[in-house]
Design an enzyme around this catalytic site. Structure first.
Site, short mmCIF file in Angstrom:
data_model
loop_
_atom_site.label_atom_id
_atom_site.label_comp_id
_atom_site.label_asym_id
_atom_site.label_seq_id
_atom_site.Cartn_x
_atom_site.Cartn_y
_atom_site.Cartn_z
N CYS A 2 0.84 -1.21 0.00
CA CYS A 2 0.00 0.00 0.00
C CYS A 2 0.87 1.26 0.00
CB CYS A 2 -0.88 0.02 1.25
SG CYS A 2 -1.90 -1.43 1.41
N ASN A 99 -1.20 0.90 6.01
CA ASN A 99 -0.36 -0.02 5.24
C ASN A 99 0.16 -1.05 6.24
OD1 ASN A 99 1.36 -1.36 3.53
ND2 ASN A 99 2.99 0.17 3.64
N GLY A 100 -0.13 -2.33 5.99
CA GLY A 100 0.34 -3.39 6.90
C GLY A 100 -0.77 -4.39 7.16
N LYS A 488 12.52 -12.16 -14.63
CA LYS A 488 12.23 -10.92 -15.37
C LYS A 488 11.16 -11.16 -16.42
CE LYS A 488 13.47 -8.46 -13.16
NZ LYS A 488 13.96 -9.07 -11.99
N HIS A 507 17.91 -34.52 -16.46
CA HIS A 507 17.21 -35.19 -15.35
C HIS A 507 15.71 -34.91 -15.39
CE1 HIS A 507 21.05 -36.31 -13.66
NE2 HIS A 507 21.46 -35.08 -13.90
N LYS A 606 5.95 -3.54 -5.54
CA LYS A 606 7.39 -3.27 -5.58
C LYS A 606 8.07 -3.85 -4.36
CE LYS A 606 11.31 -1.81 -6.97
NZ LYS A 606 11.98 -2.63 -8.00
C1 AGP Z 1 12.06 -8.72 -8.65
O1 AGP Z 1 11.99 -8.23 -9.98
C2 AGP Z 1 10.74 -8.66 -7.94
N1 AGP Z 1 10.18 -7.37 -7.98
C3 AGP Z 1 10.78 -9.29 -6.57
O2 AGP Z 1 11.20 -10.62 -6.73
C4 AGP Z 1 11.73 -8.63 -5.53
O3 AGP Z 1 13.07 -8.86 -5.89
C5 AGP Z 1 11.47 -9.30 -4.17
O4 AGP Z 1 10.14 -9.04 -3.79
C6 AGP Z 1 12.42 -8.83 -3.07
O5 AGP Z 1 12.24 -7.45 -2.87
P1 AGP Z 1 13.36 -6.67 -2.01
O6 AGP Z 1 14.64 -6.78 -2.73
O7 AGP Z 1 12.85 -5.26 -1.94
O8 AGP Z 1 13.42 -7.33 -0.66
#
Ligand code: AGP
Length: 611
Positions: A2, A99-100, A488, A507, A606
């Site tokens: 959030c 947020n949480g 990615k 395998h 994010k």
């Molecule tokens: C990576 O492209 C993703 N957005 C996701 O795997 C991210 O790396 C992961 O959630 C860890 O986030 P952080 O590095 O902020 O802890």
């Protein structure tokens, strides 16, 4: 994750809050809402994008100099208008954004229902504002005290902002386990989940600490902890610059951040390598140099792309420092009752510094006596405040949900750490280190050369944009690169992609190979090059289509692969950084060609600040 924005001051709150919510869109969300107060409390909220909220409120009264806004990434309760924030108390006097996760919300909700409370949503957040209302009703406490008492009853993580119809000159903000920044202006204050909504108004910020509550008026800020003890605010000056938050002429933040990598890697190394002296300096962990000299195990905990960086770190630290490394998914580590002692060093890698699983893994390792290092990108985020020491990646804000420059910066830091530990342990000669650091110093230029392959990569993307599956194969440190390339592609184009150790094909996975299965090989000239060539032949023999990342000038693989993408030659230690660049571009172009939302892929945030 959030997003939260709050404002109190002399400006019109609505446009500032909406702009702030747009800046937080990169965090991922499914609904948005704003509460405004100028005598009467007005709440506009709905499922969908911030722009839809703007259209919805276009003909409404959005006046007022105090308000708060929220973008919701659903945890409790499906994305819907009624589950969007802000939420209100039963008497509609109080309103909250959050947020949480309130972990004990069900118990609290049951008690409140038995007291006659009626809920309009399925969220845990609404329970908290009703709890505050109930406490005020029962105890006649003022709002400040009622909030503090309520938060002492809450189990879980929160970053909240609360307003009351009865107190139209005050915002109350509090945090525990979720980020919150307070911007300090002239007779005005800003609140946000990170600095991006604040930076264009002020560089002076206060990072609220866990278990702190901020009582904010236009010209007054009081911070207390949950025990009602007054805390002295620590005002810092932001290093962030506004233009770092803009796309800078690129179509997407992700593309901008891919192209920023020569600079971000240079920034990451600045002041840390002295090639002529064969010296690595990591000020953030230097007080542990003695411990590192005698260390006999390192555990890396992380999630997602950061976990892939950890796997590269394992190769580097074992190769140069000869220290055993275990790389763990933080989400698995935290529930496994791992064997940890005070002799261990645990390295937590996190771009955002807010990932809940990684934070929990840190707490567990700390309880068991380990020393914790952090490798984070966001200065002042939660993880650097949890760890004993650490090294920032200095990659600058990473807005695109798909991590790119943070990954190569994390690998750069892990490379420096491997050399630093090797220096302490004496497992690397001075001349070898001088050679490696001289080459590492040139890596930003080699990344520039990797980016020059963009046009050719776009042509390859056009051929594979409609594929439904894809395999990424690599050996040695090329294996985590294969995992990262697969992540990615899948997270921004929604194509199913898997990364595998190339040798593992026989395998089982080789059964997947046919003319419809594109296979991307990390086939650069390194210690496992010959073996990878055999794997390419195995795939070609089964009509697989091969795309190979090769060292420039390679003619052998060019003969057998259907497509090749060249990267400059470099020491094997630095190939993971270089080989990842074309995979980032390939995923980006395929996703754009498929019309996907590259910067805010569906279902993703994010930073995953919930379990
Ligand atoms: C990576 O492209 C993703 N957005 C996701 O795997 C991210 O790396 C992961 O959630 C860890 O986030 P952080 O590095 O902020 O802890």
């Amino acid at each position: 994750m959030c997003g939260i924005v709050g404002y109190i001051g002399h400006r019109e709150a609505w446009p500032l809050i909406i702009k702030g919510l747009h800046r937080l869109e990169y965090r991922g969300y499914d609904s948005a809402g704003v509460a405004l107060l100028n005598g009467n409390l007005r709440i506009y909220k709905k499922a969908g994008k911030v722009s839809e909220l703007e259209n919805f409120a276009a003909d409404k009264d959005v006046s007022g100099h105090i308000g708060m806004g929220h973008t919701r990434w659903a945890t409790h309760g499906a994305p819907s208008d009624r589950n969007s924030h802000p939420h209100t108390s039963g008497d509609d006097r109080l309103t909250i954004i959050h947020n949480g996760i309130i972990e004990n919300y069900a118990t609290l909700k049951e008690e409140l229902i038995s007291e006659g409370h009626v809920f309009k949503s399925d969220t845990d957040t609404e329970v908290l504002i009703h709890l505050i209302e109930e406490i005020q009703k029962k105890t006649q406490l003022d709002l400040r005290e009622a909030v503090r008492v309520a938060l002492n009853e809450v189990v879980g993580a929160y970053a909240i902002v609360i307003m009351s119809k009865d107190e139209p000159d005050q915002l109350i903000a509090a945090r525990k386990g979720s980020p919150m920044v307070i911007g300090v202006g002239k007779d005005e204050y800003f609140i946000a989940s990170d600095a991006s909504p604040i930076i264009e108004y002020t560089k002076n910020v206060i990072y609220l600490n866990d278990n702190e509550i901020a009582y904010i008026k236009r010209d007054e800020l009081l911070i207390k902890n949950l025990d009602n003890v007054v805390k002295t605010p620590y005002v810092q000056e932001l290093e962030l610059k506004l233009e770092m938050l803009e796309k800078g002429g690129y179509d997407h933040f992700m593309l901008k951040e891919i192209y920023e990598q020569p600079r971000s890697i240079k920034d990451c190394m600045r002041g840390r390598i002295y090639p002529d002296e064969g010296l690595v300096q990591l000020g953030g962990i230097k007080e542990y140099a003695e411990k590192l000299k005698n260390i006999d195990r390192i555990i890396i905990v992380a999630c997602g792309t950061s976990w892939h960086a950890g796997l590269v770190g394992e190769y580097l630290i074992e190769e140069f420092a000869r220290v055993p490394v275990e790389v763990e998914y933080a989400s698995e580590f935290r529930y496994r009752n791992p064997i940890i002692t005070e002799k261990d060093i645990v390295i937590a890698i996190s771009q955002s510094g807010e990932t809940a699983d990684t934070m929990a893994a840190i707490e567990l390792a700390k309880e068991k006596g380990a020393t914790i290092f952090g490798i984070c990108n966001v200065v002042g985020s939660s993880i650097p405040r949890l760890t004993h020491a650490g090294v920032y990646t200095h990659a600058g804000p990473e807005i695109g949900v798909a991590s790119t420059k943070a990954f190569t910066a994390q690998v750069t830091v892990l490379t420096l750490m491997a050399f630093y530990i090797a220096q302490q342990k004496g497992t690397i000669s001075q001349s070898k280190l001088i050679g490696l650091l001289s080459e590492l110093d040139q890596i930003p230029n080699l990344v520039e050369k990797c980016l020059e392959a963009n046009a050719g990569i776009l042509k390859i993307a056009e051929k594979f944009k409609d594929t439904t599956n894809c395999l990424f194969l690599g050996r040695g440190s090329g294996f985590p690169v294969a995992l990262e390339g697969a992540l990615k592609l899948k997270e921004i184009s929604y194509i199913h992609a898997e990364g595998y150790p190339a040798a593992e094909m026989k395998h089982g996975p080789i059964a997947l190979i046919d003319a419809d299965m594109p296979v991307i090989f990390i086939a650069t000239k390194n210690s496992s090059y010959e073996k990878v060539i055999s794997n390419i032949q195995e795939v070609k023999a089964r009509k697989g289509v091969v795309i190979a990342i090769v060292t420039e000038g390679d003619v052998v693989v060019k003969e057998m692969a259907d497509y090749t993408i060249e990267i400059p030659d470099a020491d094997e230690a630095f190939l993971p950084i270089l080989a990842t660049i074309p995979l980032q571009l390939l995923a980006y172009h395929i996703a754009v060609l498929r019309g996907c939302n590259v910067d805010q892929p569906r279902n993703l945030a994010k930073s995953v600040t919930v379990e």
